[in-house]
Design a protein around this motif. Structure first.
Motif: not given
Length: 251
Positions: A130-149
């Motif tokens: 993607m970096l070589t082409r100069g285009r791309g989308k990366v999406i992670f699935t985080a969580s409410l626990l990315s903010f809370q314990g």
């Protein structure tokens, strides 16, 4: 305006695509025009997600991968790196419940491996072209626990907090090269991962009482955010952890 959200001609890899949130994300991308490569621990021909994607008029290819096995993840990355991937949705994950003081270390190690380390390994492999082409989308699935314990899920909370940090770190390095990196933080969604919570009358009531929307979320509730972050509409959005939680965090 419609072209802003069109994924026609794009190929998306979605991990954990066989069910739950990953299924909803993969179908949303297909409905927006993307061809789908679905990856799960087991991905047999004729799966429900394959049928749904092909019914939407897009192509589907399935891969099986054990995300607890670093070698398997590296092999998957090598197999997909030359495929011209436009969108990577890192959704595969696992959860283990046990009080922190008694939490088995092997469960901690497995959750960190599946939910964080393997995510980085696969992203690294697919982002290079993607970096070589100069285009791309990366999406992670985080969580409410990315903010809370959370409660009784120390490995999951640590991994999902790590995903939030990784999203920002990669965005800092890659956005200038045309690759945006963002995460979606689902709220309490009715999936296998939340089955134990929904089956506990006290926990379920406490959760529902706090959600302004007044209901558990569905995988389809993530469709709009997924398409937005995968589409040209979000080209100036990077390093964001976007909650889709029925208002939970605003309560």
């Amino acid at each position: 305006m419609s072209d802003l959200f069109s994924l026609a001609g794009r190929t998306a890899v979605v991990t954990g695509a066989r069910r739950g949130i990953g299924f909803g994300m993969a179908l949303a991308l297909a409905n927006a025009g993307a061809d789908i490569i679905g990856v799960s621990a087991s991905q047999a021909p004729g799966s429900e997600i394959e049928a749904a994607v092909t019914a939407a008029g897009r192509s589907f290819e399935g891969f099986s991968c054990d995300f607890a096995d670093p070698d398997a993840v590296d092999a998957l990355g090598a197999a997909l790196a030359e495929r011209g991937i436009d969108i990577l949705v890192n959704n595969a994950g696992t959860i283990e419940r046990a009080p922190a003081a008694e939490h088995p270390l092997e469960l901690w190690d497995r959750v960190i491996q599946v939910n964080l380390s393997s995510q980085f390994r696969l992203t690294q492999a697919l982002a290079r072209p993607m970096l070589t082409r100069g285009r791309g989308k990366v999406i992670f699935t985080a969580s409410l626990l990315s903010f809370q314990g959370g409660i009784n899920v120390p490995g999951y909370a640590a991994a999902k907090s790590g995903i939030a940090g990784l999203t920002k770190a990669l965005a800092n390095e890659w956005t200038a090269h045309g690759v945006t990196v963002n995460a979606i933080a689902p709220g309490y969604i009715a999936t296998d991962n939340t089955e134990a919570l929904r089956a506990d009358p006290d926990r379920s009531k406490a959760i529902l009482d706090r959600i302004p929307a007044g209901r558990w979320g569905a995988a389809s509730d993530l469709a709009g955010a997924t398409v937005f972050l995968a589409s040209p509409a979000s080209d100036y959005v990077s390093g964001v952890v976007l909650p889709v939680d029925g208002g939970w965090l605003g309560r």
